[in-house]
Scaffold this active site. Structure first.
Site, PDB file in Angstrom:
ATOM      1  N   TYR A   1      18.404 -54.415 -26.622  1.00  0.00           N
ATOM      2  CA  TYR A   1      18.296 -55.694 -27.331  1.00  0.00           C
ATOM      3  C   TYR A   1      19.134 -56.762 -26.621  1.00  0.00           C
ATOM      4  CZ  TYR A   1      18.739 -59.292 -30.894  1.00  0.00           C
ATOM      5  OH  TYR A   1      18.725 -60.507 -31.545  1.00  0.00           O
TER       6      TYR A   1
ATOM      7  N   SER B   1      29.691 -65.564 -35.518  1.00  0.00           N
ATOM      8  CA  SER B   1      29.542 -64.391 -34.677  1.00  0.00           C
ATOM      9  C   SER B   1      30.581 -64.498 -33.554  1.00  0.00           C
ATOM     10  CB  SER B   1      28.121 -64.397 -34.143  1.00  0.00           C
ATOM     11  OG  SER B   1      27.857 -63.219 -33.475  1.00  0.00           O
ATOM     12  N   LEU B   2      30.447 -63.721 -32.520  1.00  0.00           N
ATOM     13  CA  LEU B   2      31.408 -63.795 -31.401  1.00  0.00           C
ATOM     14  C   LEU B   2      30.644 -63.891 -30.089  1.00  0.00           C
ATOM     15  CD1 LEU B   2      33.871 -60.929 -32.458  1.00  0.00           C
ATOM     16  CD2 LEU B   2      34.441 -63.360 -32.356  1.00  0.00           C
TER      17      LEU B   2
ATOM     18  N   LYS C   1      36.557 -53.709 -31.967  1.00  0.00           N
ATOM     19  CA  LYS C   1      35.368 -54.346 -32.540  1.00  0.00           C
ATOM     20  C   LYS C   1      34.587 -53.242 -33.243  1.00  0.00           C
ATOM     21  CE  LYS C   1      31.587 -57.476 -31.405  1.00  0.00           C
ATOM     22  NZ  LYS C   1      30.530 -56.837 -32.171  1.00  0.00           N
TER      23      LYS C   1
ATOM     24  N   ARG D   1      26.885 -61.118 -44.361  1.00  0.00           N
ATOM     25  CA  ARG D   1      26.998 -62.330 -43.566  1.00  0.00           C
ATOM     26  C   ARG D   1      25.729 -63.176 -43.652  1.00  0.00           C
ATOM     27  NH1 ARG D   1      28.269 -62.302 -37.228  1.00  0.00           N
ATOM     28  NH2 ARG D   1      26.201 -61.401 -37.117  1.00  0.00           N
TER      29      ARG D   1
ATOM     30  N   CYS E   1      23.282 -12.695 -31.576  1.00  0.00           N
ATOM     31  CA  CYS E   1      22.518 -11.512 -31.192  1.00  0.00           C
ATOM     32  C   CYS E   1      23.254 -10.294 -31.749  1.00  0.00           C
ATOM     33  CB  CYS E   1      22.444 -11.418 -29.670  1.00  0.00           C
ATOM     34  SG  CYS E   1      21.799  -9.838 -29.103  1.00  0.00           S
TER      35      CYS E   1
END
Ligand code: IVH
Length: 702
Positions: free
Chosen positions: A41, A85-86, A118, A139, A433
């Site tokens: 993205y 936002s940052l 963050k 937000r 096993c």
């Protein structure tokens, strides 16, 4: 390191890219699952921005660039102060350039930066009125968000009532820790829901969900504290003047969760170099954290600097996100392999369509056990979210359920041992096993002969295969019965190699009990656990006589592990007897056996006596200390493996550990010591060079 932006060649590709990004962004912020992982993205949006820079007249109004939340969502609760936002940087150079531009803007160098992780979750505003939590708002688009007050009770770290009856807004991130995420997916799939692809999606989906038949907890970490319209004017004035670090201390004082209690607390740094060192430190700790982080946020700490710097439409100019490489990618699950380990455990491993994560190509991921596959509802052909951080083995986080086409196939569990065809013991989560360690005899013998166990020089994998193929060795005890003639008859075994091997086997007879126990490969007892058991009980007879209750007196053995150790030791009884008969040492040098347990039980006199015997921790220069060894050793310690260093620490009365925490008393840091040394320094833990440590434990060497 920055991954390249997506290449957009023409207007049609641009329009398509904008459409893809808007769809992905909407899914991301609305708690659905995007078909694009974060890295893809980001690259797409950077490609869009690059194309727009060259074609400013053709920018589409719905373009995600320059918008908070990619313009994806809205809500109906207005924020009193916009939730920004940052902006991002990806390298020390970019960060340094950012600090220079900030300094130009405010007219001086920034004297103090706040540096904090963050957190990879969702931004949320929690409004407190006279100390009571009254509203939770997402937000949204930054100016208004969605009311999610209904979720307040399941968000840990946001108390219903603050320590003081103040009116304030706390801002921060809601996330799911790894454990909370696993629990959430378990509960969700039990209720017939599709699993969430990763903790972030899980937090987003859970936050917005109303009327679920089940509740799953999440965690909040604060990173902002501000006044509301109803805030007392004196407090409002104070909050406007406090530095970010002071606000965080206030938030913690009010009872709100902050990163202060984690391995990566927010810190104040006074120079760019100090910030960059802290960035490296946090990056180094990332893989061990119990929650996801996708970078480090650096803020001008002083309120005055923040005010002077101001904000753009999308982000403040006084803060920046230093992004770390993505640790998650979506790829496909092609196959599941079933491998038999040295103890007979049959472990599934995912074969993936190769995918690059942080510079490495990932083709396999761990799957733990069949129950884990069922719990995760994985199917062959699934798109899966793969997580890889640091040197930790990659893991599948979850299938990306909405990308299913219907062509996915169930994962077939083996009905017999894939190695030898014997029956499988499925009574425990980890299947085994029925031949146990005899199934993969070569692996189990090679392990037993390894440097950290019996240390039989000259008995490498090829030689073990030869011995097994020749029918000379069918278990560990047979090794000690090998004769000179038998060995000489083997291919490539001359007199010298034969004599050397026999001498090495003879030396192995005298290894401490801890090594012998480890060589046996009892499930759940690796090197350090074997040492703890051996030091506690002192003799093999004592270990074998111990029941599940007394085994639990050894640190790290709980009610689940104890019975399985008892059962396995019983199963190994005949082998242990043969080893003892072959002259293999069954005692731990320097250890004193625990006194017999009295009738009073663990709280009575017996236990009191017990505390002063058993592990022999009270004696020696390291008594009561937890010691971590890192980097390469020099001087008299040069030849010691990490395992031998740990043995030395324990002989000298200490406890060895591989990770640095507040409980660590001493870190022995040799050349090349990295994040562990840094962590020790940041926690103020005593450091020693290999030489200093060598002197300290000189009496216990050799
Ligand atoms: S400060 C005005 N601090 O990252 C400053 N944000 O990509 C706004 N985030 O929207 C945010 N940890 O959801 C800040 N320590 C931290 C953070 C943090 C995570 C999130 C937050 C923000 C997003 C920006």
């Amino acid at each position: 390191m920055t991954t390249p932006a997506a290449q957009i060649m023409d207007a049609a590709a641009y329009a398509q890219a904008v459409e893809d990004a808007v769809r992905a962004s909407a899914a991301y912020y609305e708690g659905g699952t995007s078909s694009l992982d974060d890295d893809t993205y980001d690259r797409l949006v950077r490609g869009i921005a690059a194309w727009e820079a060259g074609h400013p007249d053709e920018v589409l109004p719905e373009s995600p660039t320059g918008k908070v939340a990619g313009g994806a969502v809205e809500g109906d609760v207005p924020h009193t102060v916009v939730m920004l936002s940052l902006d991002n940087v990806f390298s020390p150079e970019q960060f340094t350039a950012w600090t220079a531009s900030l300094a130009r803007r405010i007219g001086h160098d920034v004297a103090a930066f706040s540096v904090e992780p963050k957190l990879d979750g969702l931004a949320i505003a929690a409004r407190y009125t006279r100390g009571r939590l009254t509203r939770l708002v997402t937000r949204g688009d930054g100016t208004a968000g969605e009311d999610v007050t209904h979720a307040a009770a399941i968000v840990e770290g946001l108390p219903a009532e603050l320590a003081e009856p103040v009116t304030v807004e706390v801002r921060g991130e809601v996330l799911m820790t790894t454990a909370q995420f696993e629990h959430a997916n378990e509960v969700r799939t039990e209720h017939g829901g599709a699993p969430f692809a990763n903790p972030r999606n899980a937090a987003a989906g859970t936050l917005r969900a109303k009327d679920r038949a089940y509740t799953v907890p999440m965690t909040f970490f604060a990173y902002g504290l501000l006044p509301l319209p109803g805030t007392d004017s004196e407090l409002a004035g104070l909050l406007d003047e406090l530095a970010h670090s002071e606000l965080m201390a206030r938030a913690a004082g009010l009872g709100v969760n902050t990163t202060a209690g984690t391995a990566v607390p927010g810190l104040v740094a006074t120079s760019v170099d100090e910030v960059l060192a802290r960035v490296q430190e946090i990056a180094g700790l990332r893989a061990q954290l119990p929650f996801g982080i996708d970078g480090i946020v650096i803020k001008a700490d002083a309120a005055a600097d923040q005010r002077t710097a101001g904000a753009g439409t999308r982000a403040p100019r006084w803060a920046i996100a230093y992004k770390l490489p993505a640790v998650e990618k979506i790829t496909r699950l092609l196959e599941v392999e079933w491998n038999v380990g040295r103890t007979g455990i049959i472990a599934p491993r995912a074969v993936l369509e190769p995918v690059e994560i942080d510079g490495s190509t990932i083709t396999y991921a761990t799957l733990h056990n069949p129950a884990d596959i069922t719990r995760r509802d994985l199917r062959l052909g699934d798109h899966v979210m793969v997580h890889r951080a640091g040197d930790v083995i990659p893991r599948i986080e979850a299938p990306v359920a909405h990308l299913r086409t219907g062509a996915e196939q169930p994962i077939v569990f083996p009905s017999v041992c894939p190695r030898c065809g014997s029956a499988i013991d499925t009574s425990q989560e980890r299947w085994r096993c029925e031949q146990g360690r005899n199934c993969h005899l070569v692996a189990s013998l090679s392990y037993a002969a390894g440097r950290d166990q019996l240390d039989v020089e000259g008995l490498g994998g090829t030689r073990v295969v030869q011995l097994v193929d020749a029918g000379l060795v069918a278990d560990l005890a047979d090794l000690f019965a090998l004769t000179r003639d038998q060995l000489l008859a083997l291919d490539r075994m001359g007199e010298t190699s034969t004599d050397n091997l026999l001498a090495a086997i003879d030396t192995a007879r005298g290894k401490p009990l801890s090594r012998v126990l480890c060589a046996l490969g009892v499930r759940g007892t690796g090197r350090s656990m074997s040492r703890r058991i051996a030091r506690y009980f002192a003799t093999m007879d004592n270990i074998r006589a111990a029941d599940a209750t007394s085994l639990q007196r050894v640190e790290g053995i709980g009610p689940e592990k104890a019975p399985s150790i008892v059962a396995e030791l019983a199963e190994l009884g005949p082998l242990i007897d043969r080893l003892a008969a072959a002259g293999v040492n069954m005692t731990e040098p320097g250890a004193t056996p625990p006194p017999p347990v009295t009738e009073e039980g663990p709280d009575g006199e017996g236990a009191a006596a017990d505390a002063t015997a058993g592990e022999n921790r009270e004696a020696g220069p390291l008594a009561g200390m937890t010691v971590v060894v890192t980097g390469s050793m020099t001087g008299p310690l040069e030849k010691l493996s990490r395992n031998q260093m740990n043995e030395l620490v324990e002989r000298a009365g200490g406890r060895s550990s591989s990770s640095v925490s507040k409980k660590t008393s001493l870190v022995v840091a040799g050349a090349g010591a990295g994040s562990k040394r840094e962590k020790a320094e940041s926690l103020g833990i005593r450091l020693a060079t290999p030489d200093e440590f060598g002197e300290l434990v000189a009496d216990y060497l050799g």
